[in-house]
Motif scaffolding. Structure first.
Motif, PDB file in Angstrom:
ATOM      1  N   SER A   1       0.835  -1.196   0.000  1.00 52.20           N
ATOM      2  CA  SER A   1       0.000   0.000   0.000  1.00 52.20           C
ATOM      3  C   SER A   1       0.876   1.254   0.000  1.00 52.20           C
ATOM      4  CB  SER A   1      -0.910   0.009   1.228  1.00 52.20           C
ATOM      5  OG  SER A   1      -0.134   0.200   2.412  1.00 52.20           O
ATOM      6  N   PRO A   2       0.346   2.379  -0.517  1.00 55.56           N
ATOM      7  CA  PRO A   2       1.114   3.624  -0.496  1.00 55.56           C
ATOM      8  C   PRO A   2       1.565   4.039   0.901  1.00 55.56           C
ATOM      9  CG  PRO A   2      -0.771   3.839  -1.962  1.00 55.56           C
ATOM     10  CD  PRO A   2      -0.915   2.529  -1.259  1.00 55.56           C
ATOM     11  N   VAL A   3       0.736   3.763   1.912  1.00 53.04           N
ATOM     12  CA  VAL A   3       1.116   4.111   3.293  1.00 53.04           C
ATOM     13  C   VAL A   3       2.342   3.323   3.719  1.00 53.04           C
ATOM     14  CG1 VAL A   3       0.390   4.079   5.701  1.00 53.04           C
ATOM     15  CG2 VAL A   3      -1.236   4.756   3.920  1.00 53.04           C
ATOM     16  N   ASP A   4       2.344   2.022   3.421  1.00 52.60           N
ATOM     17  CA  ASP A   4       3.496   1.195   3.777  1.00 52.60           C
ATOM     18  C   ASP A   4       4.733   1.584   2.973  1.00 52.60           C
ATOM     19  OD1 ASP A   4       2.121  -0.254   5.686  1.00 52.60           O
ATOM     20  OD2 ASP A   4       1.470  -1.800   4.268  1.00 52.60           O
ATOM     21  N   VAL A   5       4.515   2.010   1.731  1.00 52.11           N
ATOM     22  CA  VAL A   5       5.638   2.480   0.915  1.00 52.11           C
ATOM     23  C   VAL A   5       6.284   3.699   1.556  1.00 52.11           C
ATOM     24  CG1 VAL A   5       6.263   3.562  -1.277  1.00 52.11           C
ATOM     25  CG2 VAL A   5       4.805   1.538  -1.265  1.00 52.11           C
ATOM     26  N   LEU A   6       5.451   4.655   1.967  1.00 49.56           N
ATOM     27  CA  LEU A   6       5.976   5.866   2.596  1.00 49.56           C
ATOM     28  C   LEU A   6       6.678   5.536   3.918  1.00 49.56           C
ATOM     29  CD1 LEU A   6       3.029   8.339   1.885  1.00 49.56           C
ATOM     30  CD2 LEU A   6       5.261   8.265   0.770  1.00 49.56           C
ATOM     31  N   LYS A   7       6.111   4.615   4.692  1.00 44.16           N
ATOM     32  CA  LYS A   7       6.755   4.203   5.944  1.00 44.16           C
ATOM     33  C   LYS A   7       8.128   3.593   5.664  1.00 44.16           C
ATOM     34  CE  LYS A   7       2.681   3.292   8.862  1.00 44.16           C
ATOM     35  NZ  LYS A   7       1.927   2.227   9.591  1.00 44.16           N
ATOM     36  N   THR A   8       8.205   2.792   4.615  1.00 48.00           N
ATOM     37  CA  THR A   8       9.478   2.155   4.267  1.00 48.00           C
ATOM     38  C   THR A   8      10.503   3.191   3.828  1.00 48.00           C
ATOM     39  OG1 THR A   8       8.298   0.163   3.575  1.00 48.00           O
ATOM     40  CG2 THR A   8      10.570   0.409   2.817  1.00 48.00           C
ATOM     41  N   LEU A   9      10.065   4.176   3.047  1.00 47.53           N
ATOM     42  CA  LEU A   9      10.975   5.232   2.602  1.00 47.53           C
ATOM     43  C   LEU A   9      11.486   6.065   3.771  1.00 47.53           C
ATOM     44  CD1 LEU A   9       9.166   6.482  -0.638  1.00 47.53           C
ATOM     45  CD2 LEU A   9      11.196   5.021  -0.484  1.00 47.53           C
ATOM     46  N   LEU A  10      10.666   6.155   4.821  1.00 46.18           N
ATOM     47  CA  LEU A  10      11.066   6.910   6.014  1.00 46.18           C
ATOM     48  C   LEU A  10      11.824   6.050   7.024  1.00 46.18           C
ATOM     49  CD1 LEU A  10       7.777   8.969   6.564  1.00 46.18           C
ATOM     50  CD2 LEU A  10       9.961   9.813   5.670  1.00 46.18           C
ATOM     51  N   GLY A  11      12.096   4.781   6.648  1.00 44.62           N
ATOM     52  CA  GLY A  11      12.869   3.914   7.524  1.00 44.62           C
ATOM     53  C   GLY A  11      12.062   3.217   8.582  1.00 44.62           C
TER      54      GLY A  11
END
Length: 346
Positions: free
Chosen positions: A49-59
């Motif tokens: 999901s986009p939310v999990d993608v953003l969380k991953t990009l933020l470490g």
């Protein structure tokens, strides 16, 4: 209603004008690129999901997402963005200095030189020299062929007509030699060469990002700095000389910038076609002919085009990963025919 925005330094050391529609188009395209970027990171065999993608990009993502997104997908997507921008700016410069709407790195031979060198590498050095030297071979091929084109086109200066005609001739010659080498090469080398010639960023790594990024960071700003000279050259050589422009010097420097961008992009991603042809035309429709606005808009359009093509290539036929060049050619070939039809009486 004011159509221009004036930007000045506090001490008045520099100032420039920006069209409002250029700022609007840049903002819209940047937002679109960010959205597609995030969506592309989440698409694949394992959807995220986009939310999990953003969380991953933020470490803050899981270990699995960090591996899939940070190690496998992110460098490939960044390479797609950089390659699309580089090819688009290269094509914009060529269309400006040659004053021909059909000009692009793959049409006038720059990509052909890189392809010839890459296939020669597969044929004669595969197995004995590390594959990491392939981008170097492709870049040297693009640079060498560009020098040959420029020298053959020189006759007390280089005119745009001679440059494009010589380029098309050299492109045909390198294509013939490339196909001859493929026919004579072993099956394994031929299959590798075919994939490279189609254009693919499959398996792109952070090393590819680090190799390509300096070229984009240096030469796209240089293209913007010299954009005023392209505007002057589009008026014709006689008018440009009358305005005091050093036509031959500027044309040579702009050609170097175009070759550097196209050569570095092709060296990493293979012979991806038509991005450098299509993106400048779309940008010209959006912001007009001034290269100060056209170059950054074309860069964003090229990045979007290749990112969408590569995302579709790796997700549409899972588990197969189709070369992105198949899809850019599928769009580019009809567009090229349309341009030929539109300009048939010009």
């Amino acid at each position: 209603m004011k159509q221009l925005i004036v930007v000045r330094s506090k001490k008045g050391q520099f100032s420039f004008l920006v069209q409002k529609r250029t700022v609007i188009q840049l903002s819209v395209l940047t937002a679109m690129l960010i959205i597609v970027f995030v969506m592309s990171l989440g698409l694949g065999n394992k959807g995220t999901s986009p939310v999990d993608v953003l969380k991953t990009l933020l470490g803050q993502g899981t270990a699995v997402n960090s591996l899939i997104i940070g190690t496998l997908r992110l460098p490939r997507i960044i390479v797609a963005v950089l390659v699309g921008a580089a090819l688009s700016v290269s094509g914009s410069i060529l269309q400006g200095i040659i004053r021909n709407p059909l000009a692009s790195p793959d049409i006038i031979g720059i990509t052909g030189g890189a392809a010839f060198a890459a296939v020669a590498f597969f044929t004669y050095f595969a197995g004995t020299v590390s594959i990491q030297w392939l981008p170097v071979a492709a870049f040297l091929g693009a640079g060498f062929v560009s020098i040959v084109i420029y020298l053959l086109a020189w006759n007390k200066g280089v005119t745009s007509t001679r440059l494009v005609l010589i380029g098309i001739g050299i492109s045909a010659a390198t294509s013939s030699l490339t196909m001859l080498m493929i026919v004579l090469s072993p099956i394994k080398a031929a299959s590798q060469a075919y994939i490279w010639l189609t254009g693919s960023i499959y398996g792109a790594s952070w090393d590819n990002v680090y190799a390509l990024l300096p070229w984009v960071i240096v030469f796209i700003p240089l293209a913007l700095i010299y954009s005023r000279n392209i505007n002057v050259q589009e008026l014709g050589d006689d008018v440009a000389k009358g305005l005091g422009a050093s036509v031959q010097l500027h044309r040579f420097l702009l050609l170097i910038i175009s070759v550097a961008l196209a050569g570095s992009a092709v060296a990493i991603a293979g012979a991806i076609g038509f991005i450098g042809l299509i993106a400048p035309h779309i940008a010209r429709k959006l912001v007009g002919p001034s290269f100060g606005g056209l170059i950054p808009v074309a860069a964003l359009i090229g990045s979007l085009m290749l990112l969408i093509a590569d995302t579709f290539a790796r997700t549409a036929f899972l588990p197969l990963d189709i070369p992105a060049g198949v899809f850019t050619a599928g769009v580019g070939a009809p567009f090229f025919i349309y341009l030929l039809y539109r300009n048939r009486n010009k």
